[in-house]
Design a protein around this motif. Structure first.
Motif, short mmCIF file in Angstrom:
data_model
loop_
_atom_site.label_atom_id
_atom_site.label_comp_id
_atom_site.label_asym_id
_atom_site.label_seq_id
_atom_site.Cartn_x
_atom_site.Cartn_y
_atom_site.Cartn_z
N LEU A 50 0.81 -1.21 0.00
CA LEU A 50 0.00 0.00 0.00
C LEU A 50 0.85 1.27 0.00
O LEU A 50 0.35 2.34 -0.34
CB LEU A 50 -0.93 0.03 1.22
CG LEU A 50 -2.23 -0.76 1.12
CD1 LEU A 50 -3.01 -0.67 2.42
CD2 LEU A 50 -3.08 -0.28 -0.06
N ALA A 106 -5.11 3.92 -7.74
CA ALA A 106 -5.15 3.09 -6.53
C ALA A 106 -6.25 2.04 -6.61
O ALA A 106 -6.05 0.88 -6.21
CB ALA A 106 -5.35 3.98 -5.30
N LEU A 110 -5.74 -2.07 -6.35
CA LEU A 110 -6.08 -2.64 -5.05
C LEU A 110 -6.31 -4.15 -5.08
O LEU A 110 -5.90 -4.86 -4.15
CB LEU A 110 -7.30 -1.93 -4.46
CG LEU A 110 -7.67 -2.31 -3.02
CD1 LEU A 110 -6.49 -2.10 -2.08
CD2 LEU A 110 -8.88 -1.50 -2.55
N GLN A 154 1.37 -3.92 -6.99
CA GLN A 154 0.98 -2.56 -7.34
C GLN A 154 0.78 -2.45 -8.85
O GLN A 154 1.16 -1.46 -9.47
CB GLN A 154 2.04 -1.56 -6.88
CG GLN A 154 2.18 -1.47 -5.37
CD GLN A 154 3.11 -0.35 -4.94
OE1 GLN A 154 3.85 0.22 -5.73
NE2 GLN A 154 3.07 -0.01 -3.66
#
Length: 508
Positions: A50, A106, A110, A154
């Motif tokens: 994250l 993002a 996720l 990511q």
């Protein structure tokens, strides 16, 4: 700590080996409550993946994911039938995800964050099941700190999902072949059903990950030989049926798309094997450390290393052998083997006191810091080759007028220049005057352009020209009829060079 050698060479799962790392003398008193073995690796992986998850802008492959996931279902099915069947199920999953979570950087990444977090947890559970709690804990922590865990945790691509499903399928298989108390046939059926579901999901997510099956087959045969009184081979073969029925048609369609989908891949060479560890972990020094620890762990436990060892070696060798003959050798396609290497490394680390073992894990994390920082700048390779789609979009947004047009060169490129501007500008981008059929309409990743560009550019007084690479004379860099049409009566008013791109404002 000395690894026991006098115990039965049989896992609780029925596989060769034993719980060679059952405890460490300095793990603390037995009366002290311990968290679940999966929890520290999961929390660490979640925190690491994250961290600055939206730092690197979407790169070309992620733009393809965004383009596919935001199409209507009918167009998505058409895309799968044209060029990207192998990734079609993942695109469908992302279509459903984007409908609820949105398409920010993002949000798109996720699912991969959650997948890698779960992988760290399952790696710890599998390691604890096979080799004891310390080995599982250290394996999960090591996996959480690898640069590759952040890289693919990511990224809005299917590799993180394939990794978690590979570990899940293996963990369920280990559980399914384990001797169970009498009268637990219902539990056995549930475990085999879970294995069948995990395996089918693995194949739908990433076809190459099915090269894990030979390692599972060896494990099943060994367990059957050690427990001839148990039904193991039959349930395993039956568990393959859903995967064959679901993945078989996908393989057939994807095979016909192979030449176009992987036309950029070179044949595999022996040198590629030597560089694989660094490619998989995203750091040469970390990859070397992981290989060394895994080799030490395998040497320590001998036959107990069979399952994780084969889960690493067989997929690598199979993909390499095929890659010598046809384009297939892409290191990231094999990222699902990394957790199994971590399992063997965890065995080696569990053979020393806990604090020194944690120090080695921390050292691996420290050695990977340069790669961690670099991958949060860009997902392109090499890391210096940033393609600044956002910068190009900002230049166009700041200077465009309502009647402006935009032209891309090259159009049918894996850089997806048009998708980059479309993602960052949305409907506020200039008119794409050369398009005759959108990617969604074609069932493709690229739009179709005017066969005769000159008439299509007739009414365009100002054209934003977006090119791949750096060009000091942008108009001269556009080949063919498109370049001739742009140069006819037009001149370059201003040129910008965002990293990896050239943006020019061309007017009559």
């Amino acid at each position: 700590m000395q690894h026991p050698t006098s115990r039965s060479a049989v896992f609780p799962s029925g596989l060769p080996g034993g719980r060679c790392c059952a405890r460490l003398s300095d793990m603390g008193a037995r009366t002290v409550p311990q968290p679940p073995v999966w929890l520290p690796p999961a929390l660490l992986a979640l925190a690491v993946t994250l961290t600055d998850v939206a730092g690197a802008q979407l790169w070309r492959d992620e733009l393809a994911t965004w383009s596919a996931a935001t199409r209507p279902l009918g167009d998505l099915v058409r895309l799968a039938g044209t060029i990207d069947a192998a990734t079609g199920p993942y695109y469908l999953l992302m279509h459903l995800w984007v409908a609820g979570a949105g398409d920010s950087v993002a949000a798109l990444r996720l699912p991969a964050v959650l997948a890698m977090t779960t992988t760290a947890a399952l790696t710890a559970l599998l390691g604890a099941r096979l080799y004891g709690r310390p080995a599982g804990l250290l394996a999960g922590l090591l996996f959480a700190l690898l640069p590759s865990t952040s890289r693919y945790g990511q990224e809005a691509r299917p590799y993180a999902l394939a990794t978690v499903l590979a570990v899940l399928a293996t963990l369920v298989l280990v559980t399914a072949v384990a001797p169970s108390p009498e009268g637990r046939r219902t539990g056995d059926r549930i475990r085999w059903a879970g294995y069948a579901a995990a395996l089918a999901a693995l194949g739908l997510t990433h076809l190459v990950a099915l090269t894990l099956l030979p390692a599972h087959a060896v494990a099943v045969l060994v367990a059957r030989r050690r427990h001839p009184d148990r039904r193991i081979l039959g349930p395993w073969l039956l568990a393959l049926v859903p995967m064959v029925l679901l993945v078989g048609p996908l393989v057939w369609v994807a095979h016909g798309q192979h030449a176009r989908q992987l036309d950029w891949v070179d044949p595999a060479r022996p040198a590629d094997l030597a560089a694989l560890a660094g490619g998989l972990t995203q750091s040469g020094v970390v990859g070397g450390l992981l290989v060394g620890l895994a080799a030490l762990g395998a040497a320590t436990v001998g036959r107990s290393a069979l399952l994780p060892g084969l889960a690493v070696l067989l997929p690598v060798l199979l993909v390499f052998a095929v890659g010598v003959l046809v384009p297939l050798w892409v290191p990231r396609y094999l990222v699902f083997v990394v957790p199994f290497g971590c399992l063997l490394a965890g065995v080696a680390l569990a053979g020393v006191p806990f604090l020194p073992a944690l120090t080695i894990v921390a050292l691996a994390g420290t050695l990977g810091l340069p790669a961690q920082a670099a991958l949060r700048r860009t997902h392109e390779w090499p890391r210096s080759a940033v393609v600044d789609y956002a910068g190009a979009a900002e230049i166009v947004a700041d200077g465009q007028r309502p009647s402006d047009a935009v032209v891309y060169s090259p159009r049918e490129s894996w850089l997806f220049l048009d998708l980059g501007l479309a993602y960052h500008l949305g409907d506020n981008r200039p008119q794409d005057v050369l398009v005759t059929a959108s990617p969604a309409r074609r069932g493709d990743l690229w739009a179709a352009e005017c066969a005769r560009p000159a008439p299509c550019l007739t009414d365009a007084d100002r054209v934003w020209l977006v090119l791949a690479g750096r060009h000091d004379d942008p108009l001269a860099a556009v080949p063919g009829a498109k370049g001739e049409a742009l140069r006819d009566g037009r001149m370059v008013e201003q040129v910008w060079h965002p990293s990896g791109l050239t943006v020019a404002l061309v007017r009559r």
